[in-house]
Scaffold this motif. Sequence first.
Motif, short mmCIF file in Angstrom:
data_model
loop_
_atom_site.label_atom_id
_atom_site.label_comp_id
_atom_site.label_asym_id
_atom_site.label_seq_id
_atom_site.Cartn_x
_atom_site.Cartn_y
_atom_site.Cartn_z
N ILE A 1 -8.26 -3.06 2.05
CA ILE A 1 -7.02 -3.21 1.25
C ILE A 1 -6.45 -4.62 1.38
O ILE A 1 -6.33 -5.13 2.48
N GLU B 1 -13.09 2.46 -2.09
CA GLU B 1 -12.35 2.11 -3.31
C GLU B 1 -13.08 2.66 -4.53
O GLU B 1 -14.31 2.67 -4.61
N VAL C 1 0.84 -1.20 0.00
CA VAL C 1 0.00 0.00 0.00
C VAL C 1 0.88 1.24 0.00
O VAL C 1 1.84 1.32 0.78
N ARG D 1 0.21 -2.46 -4.99
CA ARG D 1 -1.04 -2.87 -5.62
C ARG D 1 -2.21 -1.98 -5.20
O ARG D 1 -3.27 -2.00 -5.83
N ALA D 2 -2.03 -1.19 -4.11
CA ALA D 2 -3.09 -0.30 -3.64
C ALA D 2 -2.52 1.10 -3.42
O ALA D 2 -1.40 1.27 -2.93
N GLY E 1 -8.12 -1.01 -6.59
CA GLY E 1 -6.89 -0.73 -5.87
C GLY E 1 -6.68 0.74 -5.55
O GLY E 1 -5.78 1.08 -4.78
#
Length: 419
Positions: A419, A380, A35, A182-183, A386
């Motif tokens: 997440i 989100e 993250v 990825r986030a 993501g």
Amino acid sequence: MFPLAALPGIWWAPIALGMALGQGARMDQAAEFDVIVLGAGAAGLMCAARAGQVGQRVLVVDHADEPGRKILISGGGRCNFTNIHAAPDRYLSQNPHFVRSALSRYGAQDFLELVERHGIAWHEKTLGQLFCDGSARQILAMLLDECAQGQVEIACGAPITDVTHADAQFRVAFGGRVARARALVIATGGPSIPKLGATGFAYDLARRFGLKVVQPRPALVPLTLPGDEALFRGLAGVASPVIARCGKASFREAALFTHRGLSGPAILQISSYWQNGEAIGIDFLPDEAEGWLLAMKREQPRASLRKVLSARLPDRLADALCERLGMTGDLGNLSDRVLSAAAARLSGWLFHPNGSEGFAKAEVTVGGISTAELSSKTMEAKRVPGLFAIGEAVDVTGWLGGYNFQWAWASAVAAAQAI
């Protein structure tokens, strides 16, 4: 790597970027995280801490030299960190129901438990507002400690130069370094109080990802008055309890006259609802029942309106109102019709602000990343898996008195859990 837990004490020093991402890192060698949180404010730090504590590798990036600058100045330096009355009807948004999910799952009591777990003494002021007994620095220290427990890495003094998304990965370039995850969480707030480094970065980034933005405007901000209201501008420093109204919204708190117009809690509250061209109504005598002035005529026929008002209002304000009403002489010499009209005006005095003091003096922002683009449960983006947006960056604005902090905590936790 240089984990936050290695930093001594609670005071913050910016992490050198080479240390944060490895001395050998080059622009083509992105450090890997789960993250990346953009913004080291209330929402960003809360989200990072929660994600880190469940095992996520988290990086927080902020262009400011230190985290939590708005936290430190909030509540007069004592941080009005939440409000026990936080509920959906205390928030403005194009979708008034958007806040329900996050607030129901992380409320004021949840944050208060965190505060007490860190041994921070607090007190309740008026209208459910909770403050630190000591300093706002205690809240920032608590958040940094929570981040340390999750081995969160924080890079401050690191302007972001590029953000891209490909192959389900977000790539962030900042301060000559690159990180990938990825986030990605947008927690950079709105443009209110630019002297602290606030910008519209969140909106620009959201638009790059194709997300709609509700036009931002200053909120919880003093209003300015035009020249024909100069009489009232001459009352600078005078304050009085009032009811301020705009449309269907009304707030009973103090109003303060300034050199430029109107301020004080009642005005800051109503400013979030006010639009250019609209009038605001002020009830200068909220405790008086209908017909009170006629009753005073019967009880004190030889009293003047100024004397009657001075018993209820600051002298300078009483003088100004009498001058505007153009009423002299004893109450007994004035007709019931004239007195009824005066009482009606005093309970609904119309002001026509010509603007506000802008983002420079606004505590928060109305508008932001459209809630239609986000999941109310997770924060989100519906069209960009993501990508998350939390806190003031989103089109959610709370009342004055700790509501915006509670939204920061609640939206941050909602995102971290997803997440």
